[in-house]
Design a protein around this motif. Structure first.
Motif, PDB file in Angstrom:
ATOM      1  N   THR A  88      70.639  38.537  64.298  1.00 10.16           N
ATOM      2  CA  THR A  88      72.077  38.668  64.092  1.00 10.16           C
ATOM      3  C   THR A  88      72.680  37.301  63.808  1.00 10.16           C
ATOM      4  O   THR A  88      72.214  36.282  64.325  1.00 10.16           O
ATOM      5  CB  THR A  88      72.767  39.263  65.342  1.00 10.16           C
ATOM      6  N   GLN A 143      73.819  38.359  52.407  1.00  8.18           N
ATOM      7  CA  GLN A 143      74.478  37.273  51.692  1.00  8.18           C
ATOM      8  C   GLN A 143      74.280  35.935  52.412  1.00  8.18           C
ATOM      9  O   GLN A 143      73.948  34.921  51.787  1.00  8.18           O
ATOM     10  CB  GLN A 143      75.965  37.569  51.542  1.00  8.18           C
ATOM     11  N   THR A 202      66.187  49.604  53.888  1.00  5.00           N
ATOM     12  CA  THR A 202      65.805  50.958  54.280  1.00  5.00           C
ATOM     13  C   THR A 202      65.997  51.919  53.101  1.00  5.00           C
ATOM     14  O   THR A 202      67.100  52.012  52.552  1.00  5.00           O
ATOM     15  CB  THR A 202      66.660  51.449  55.456  1.00  5.00           C
ATOM     16  N   SER A 247      67.442  44.083  57.065  1.00  2.86           N
ATOM     17  CA  SER A 247      68.856  44.352  57.309  1.00  2.86           C
ATOM     18  C   SER A 247      69.435  45.141  56.148  1.00  2.86           C
ATOM     19  O   SER A 247      69.097  44.899  54.989  1.00  2.86           O
ATOM     20  CB  SER A 247      69.640  43.045  57.477  1.00  2.86           C
ATOM     21  N   ASP A 248      70.326  46.091  56.478  1.00  5.93           N
ATOM     22  CA  ASP A 248      71.081  46.824  55.465  1.00  5.93           C
ATOM     23  C   ASP A 248      72.550  46.403  55.493  1.00  5.93           C
ATOM     24  O   ASP A 248      73.401  47.084  54.925  1.00  5.93           O
ATOM     25  CB  ASP A 248      70.974  48.337  55.711  1.00  5.93           C
ATOM     26  N   GLU A 249      72.839  45.274  56.146  1.00  3.91           N
ATOM     27  CA  GLU A 249      74.197  44.765  56.255  1.00  3.91           C
ATOM     28  C   GLU A 249      74.453  43.772  55.113  1.00  3.91           C
ATOM     29  O   GLU A 249      73.831  42.696  55.067  1.00  3.91           O
ATOM     30  CB  GLU A 249      74.389  44.074  57.601  1.00  3.91           C
ATOM     31  N   PRO A 250      75.343  44.076  54.184  1.00  3.92           N
ATOM     32  CA  PRO A 250      75.550  43.195  53.025  1.00  3.92           C
ATOM     33  C   PRO A 250      75.870  41.753  53.405  1.00  3.92           C
ATOM     34  O   PRO A 250      75.353  40.815  52.777  1.00  3.92           O
ATOM     35  CB  PRO A 250      76.714  43.860  52.286  1.00  3.92           C
ATOM     36  N   ARG A 251      76.723  41.556  54.417  1.00  4.41           N
ATOM     37  CA  ARG A 251      77.099  40.198  54.795  1.00  4.41           C
ATOM     38  C   ARG A 251      75.900  39.416  55.315  1.00  4.41           C
ATOM     39  O   ARG A 251      75.741  38.225  55.008  1.00  4.41           O
ATOM     40  CB  ARG A 251      78.201  40.244  55.857  1.00  4.41           C
ATOM     41  N   ALA A 252      75.034  40.066  56.077  1.00 11.46           N
ATOM     42  CA  ALA A 252      73.841  39.386  56.585  1.00 11.46           C
ATOM     43  C   ALA A 252      72.924  38.986  55.434  1.00 11.46           C
ATOM     44  O   ALA A 252      72.360  37.885  55.421  1.00 11.46           O
ATOM     45  CB  ALA A 252      73.099  40.286  57.570  1.00 11.46           C
ATOM     46  N   THR A 312      64.138  40.044  61.920  1.00  6.97           N
ATOM     47  CA  THR A 312      65.441  40.662  62.162  1.00  6.97           C
ATOM     48  C   THR A 312      66.217  39.766  63.114  1.00  6.97           C
ATOM     49  O   THR A 312      65.634  38.913  63.805  1.00  6.97           O
ATOM     50  CB  THR A 312      65.307  42.064  62.779  1.00  6.97           C
ATOM     51  N   LEU A 353      72.063  47.481  47.539  1.00  9.24           N
ATOM     52  CA  LEU A 353      71.560  46.432  48.428  1.00  9.24           C
ATOM     53  C   LEU A 353      70.411  45.670  47.774  1.00  9.24           C
ATOM     54  O   LEU A 353      70.292  44.453  47.936  1.00  9.24           O
ATOM     55  CB  LEU A 353      71.115  47.038  49.753  1.00  9.24           C
ATOM     56  N   GLN A 364      73.575  53.303  47.668  1.00  3.65           N
ATOM     57  CA  GLN A 364      73.678  52.137  48.527  1.00  3.65           C
ATOM     58  C   GLN A 364      72.364  51.373  48.579  1.00  3.65           C
ATOM     59  O   GLN A 364      72.354  50.134  48.589  1.00  3.65           O
ATOM     60  CB  GLN A 364      74.088  52.552  49.931  1.00  3.65           C
TER      61      GLN A 364
END
Length: 523
Positions: free
Chosen positions: A236, A279, A15, A272-277, A234, A27, A23
């Protein structure tokens, strides 16, 4: 099966939040660091909460070295085709061929019109996109003589000069969902880029939509296989399954591989903007999907009935035609991290077992994957020796590394060693998480061998960590290769011994059980 055999690629969909520019760039760089091939950004020029996508892409291009960049997708009504074509070509030249063109016909027409764009009907928007693609290709076609002439209803370009040409054949990827747009993709684009979340029935809609792309391609005299099928996804990551792309990484692996093999999707872009996801997607899911798809493709090589298939039908070969790789028998390091004499052996195969062609291919695939690891290890050792001897300059080393399949577009020896160690770890992770559990369920007698292989994976992981430590020391002492040489020698000993042992123990079971449930069904 509609898999057209394209190389699999994986990307991120970040995003472009204007309130957190640092950020966003971080990312994008993370996407590169975890091994993704592509980073993309949505394009809504009328949205003040977003960074301008083209400006962002240019900035990220300068902050990265390897990853490719694309809009997902660029808003054509607010981006003039000639200027867009030259912008894409310019950034592609500046990055050495790292730019692709994701393009959309437009949506949110109230906002587009408020920002100065023209409101178009759905049919007119398709026509405008068709004309724009023609204009863009004309700008890039510098081998053709004469000025550009596209006398369209929406874009009229008469007498403009051609160029510049991009550094590589830029793909034009179109976001499309309706029949006219899908036929346009088949007729004029290089890739189809929808979002799974926009498909009400999920993957069940893909066959009908793919058929419309194919229809457009055939009507234009094109091979449908030439159009890359892509998908924004997308989901989880969780310990247990809660639905499609909602569960542990191994579930993602099986479901994405299924989309490739059943629907021809060969580019997956994670929103996704979630770093762990990001990775997990880059380091665990992507390499495992590649390996699973490669194994299944190997069983369908050629797509025609082979002599081996005919022999199987008539009773089949009872001898496995796959040769495990012998142990080299030479050890370079004085260290012995395990006792090879204590290795258990797999039980003998069932007497008279028939090995169909698909089973033979599954066994051979493990050898092929290991051969790749062995070849890359040889290149690591060769490069280390050349740098030590001073026979390779940084510039020449960079050129050599750029030809290696696991390159990081960074000439440093450390970067390549680190990349190779990551590849080894990913391969072992796939075996531990997916392949070995399947073999345990299929044949209880393999338990001792699989236990030992997993134990050796842990040992090799420790050896890999020793290479990492040696690389850190090399940074502190640039001319001292002693520690790194010892670490690479130990990695060579342990890995070559392990790969040979593994092949001798499980190539034959793989030829009977496959890499995953159902792989050999119908053989």
């Amino acid at each position: 099966m509609t898999d057209h055999g394209h190389e699999l690629t994986f990307g991120g969909f970040v995003t472009p939040a204007a309130g957190q520019p640092d950020q966003v760039v971080a990312l994008a760089r993370l996407c590169e660091q975890v091994g993704l091939d592509l980073v993309t950004f949505q394009d809504h020029p009328y949205q003040p909460g977003f960074l301008d996508t083209w400006t962002l892409m240019s900035y990220v291009a300068a902050a990265t070295e390897r990853v490719r960049l694309a809009g997902n997708v660029l808003n054509l009504p607010l981006r003039q085709p000639v200027v867009l074509a030259r912008s894409v070509a310019s950034l592609d030249l500046l990055t050495g061929g790292r730019v692709e063109l994701g393009l959309g016909a437009g949506a949110f027409w109230d906002a587009i019109e408020a920002a100065g764009g023209r409101r178009l009907s759905p049919g007119a928007a398709v026509e405008a996109l068709d004309e724009a693609i023609r204009v863009i290709r004309e700008v890039w076609d510098t081998d053709r003589r004469g000025m550009i002439r596209v006398d369209g209803e929406h874009y009229r370009v008469v007498g403009a000069k051609r160029g510049p040409a991009p550094a590589h054949p830029v793909g034009i990827w179109v976001g499309a969902y309706k029949p006219r747009m899908l036929r346009l993709v088949g007729r004029a684009a290089d890739g189809w880029l929808p979002s799974l979340s926009y498909l009400p029935k999920g993957p069940d809609e893909l066959p009908a939509l793919n058929a419309l792309v194919d229809e457009g391609a055939r009507a234009a005299g094109r091979d449908p296989a030439a159009i890359r099928r892509m998908l924004n996804v997308t989901g989880t990551f969780a310990r247990s399954s809660a639905g499609f792309l909602a569960g542990p990484p191994e579930q993602w692996v099986e479901e994405l591989a299924g989309l490739t093999l059943e629907h021809g999707i060969t580019t997956f872009i994670l929103g996704s903007d979630e770093p762990r996801a990001i990775q997990i997607f880059g380091q665990e899911v992507a390499p495992a999907v590649r390996e699973l798809v490669a194994a299944e493709r190997a069983t369908h090589a050629g797509g025609t009935r082979t002599a081996a298939d005919e022999q199987t039908t008539a009773g089949g070969p009872s001898t496995l035609g796959v040769t495990p790789t012998p142990d080299p028998g030479v050890r370079l390091s004085a260290r012995r991290p395990w006792d090879e004499s204590t290795r258990p052996s797999a039980p003998p195969p069932p007497a008279g077992h028939v090995y169909p062609a698909r089973g033979q291919a599954a066994g051979q695939h493990l050898v092929d994957v290991h051969d790749h690891l062995r070849q890359e290890l040889a290149q690591v050792r060769d490069l280390l020796e050349q740098v030590k001897q001073g026979s390779v300059s940084p510039g020449r080393a960079r050129a050599a590394l750029n030809e290696m399949t696991t390159r990081q577009n960074n000439w440093t020896l450390g970067a390549y060693c680190a990349a190779y160690c990551t590849m080894v770890t990913q391969h072992h992770g796939l075996e531990d998480a997916s392949i070995f559990p399947h073999l345990r369920r299929s044949e209880a007698g393999l338990a001792a061998v699989l236990d030992r292989l997993e134990e050796e994976h842990v040992v090799i992981h420790g050896v890999v960590e020793s290479v990492d430590r040696a690389l850190v020391e090399l940074v502190r002492r640039p001319g001292d290769f002693t520690g790194l040489q010892e670490a690479v020698d130990l990695l060579t000993d342990t890995l070559l011994s392990h790969l040979s042992y593994e092949e001798h123990q499980i190539v034959e079971p793989l030829a009977r059980h496959g890499f995953f449930p159902g792989q050999l069904r119908g053989s």
